[in-house]
Motif scaffolding. Sequence first.
Motif, PDB file in Angstrom:
ATOM      1  N   THR A  37      -1.628 -23.024 -42.345  1.00  0.00           N
ATOM      2  CA  THR A  37      -2.333 -22.109 -43.244  1.00  0.00           C
ATOM      3  C   THR A  37      -3.785 -22.531 -43.406  1.00  0.00           C
ATOM      4  N   ASN A  51      -5.354 -17.255 -44.852  1.00  0.00           N
ATOM      5  CA  ASN A  51      -4.979 -16.885 -46.215  1.00  0.00           C
ATOM      6  C   ASN A  51      -6.231 -16.723 -47.072  1.00  0.00           C
ATOM      7  N   VAL A  87      -2.040 -18.912 -40.000  1.00  0.00           N
ATOM      8  CA  VAL A  87      -2.078 -17.959 -41.104  1.00  0.00           C
ATOM      9  C   VAL A  87      -3.434 -18.081 -41.795  1.00  0.00           C
TER      10      VAL A  87
END
Length: 316
Positions: A218, A252, A250
């Motif tokens: 992330t 974010n 990811v």
Amino acid sequence: MRHLRHVLASTALLAGTLTTLSATAPASATTEPGQAAAVTTTRYEAETAPAVCTGTLDSDWTGYSGTGFCNGTNATSGAAQFTVNAATAGQATLNVRFANGATAARPASLVVNGTTVQTPSFEATGAWSTWATKTLTVTLNAGSNTVRLNPTTADGLPNVDYVEATTADSTTPPATGALYVSPSGTDGAAGTQSAPTTLTSALSRVAAGGTIYLRGGTYAYASTVTIPATSNGTSAARTTLSAYPGETPVLNFAAQSESSSNRGLQLFGSYWHVYGLVVERAGDNGIYVGGSDNVIERTITRYRGSFAVHRASARW
């Protein structure tokens, strides 16, 4: 309040324009950009053997996959266990689909082949029928692997629907000359596999037709990540922004407030190929496309404030 919408943006180049399709990511082998290697995504349902649920297999909340889900015992013993297969040893991405209708997060230990490797926390989703996905990166052995979620509090686990594992089919390394990015990379690093850099630094350095690989994990951002209009590939050699084979990066943007100016990934360059990313929780568009002749493939946007992918003109 943000709209919880989840879509896979898949695009194809047709007669000089891009046609956008929306679909669910299939569990199948795929070839990464510039790779001889392929990856396989396999779904392991919590209610299907050899998975083990220390609790009950229920179907009283809607929205689950398969025939039910694991409702673990509300105790530290209420585990969910999966047997995950990998063709080769190496990093793999696990997408855990869960629902937590309680008001507090439910933490757990992620145990792979008997060793605790992470301590993920499964946040409240607002209702037991509202499902979310937690993306985790682990190292697997070749062959069969035991992946277990052990709750660390007396509240137990959230309801667990399934685990999707993305593993490499081949040990063929990525193309040479690429820049490598990781969540722990630094701006001044060389951008090699052993010394990864940041995404913003790699975007400022990549040459036309070059490749940026994002390692799994992330990446937390408070502001929009922009590919500028001065950064372009060519019709013969697109510049590539890709997930590292077998891993899921990811992006974010949860730190953004909901606003039309708070986009996730902003693509102003032309002749880019964006592949295999997850873009989540942007304040407005997950991906905003201002350039032309770009391909966005097998890329998921979710939990965003507005459209999944917004194009500034009819020609991408």
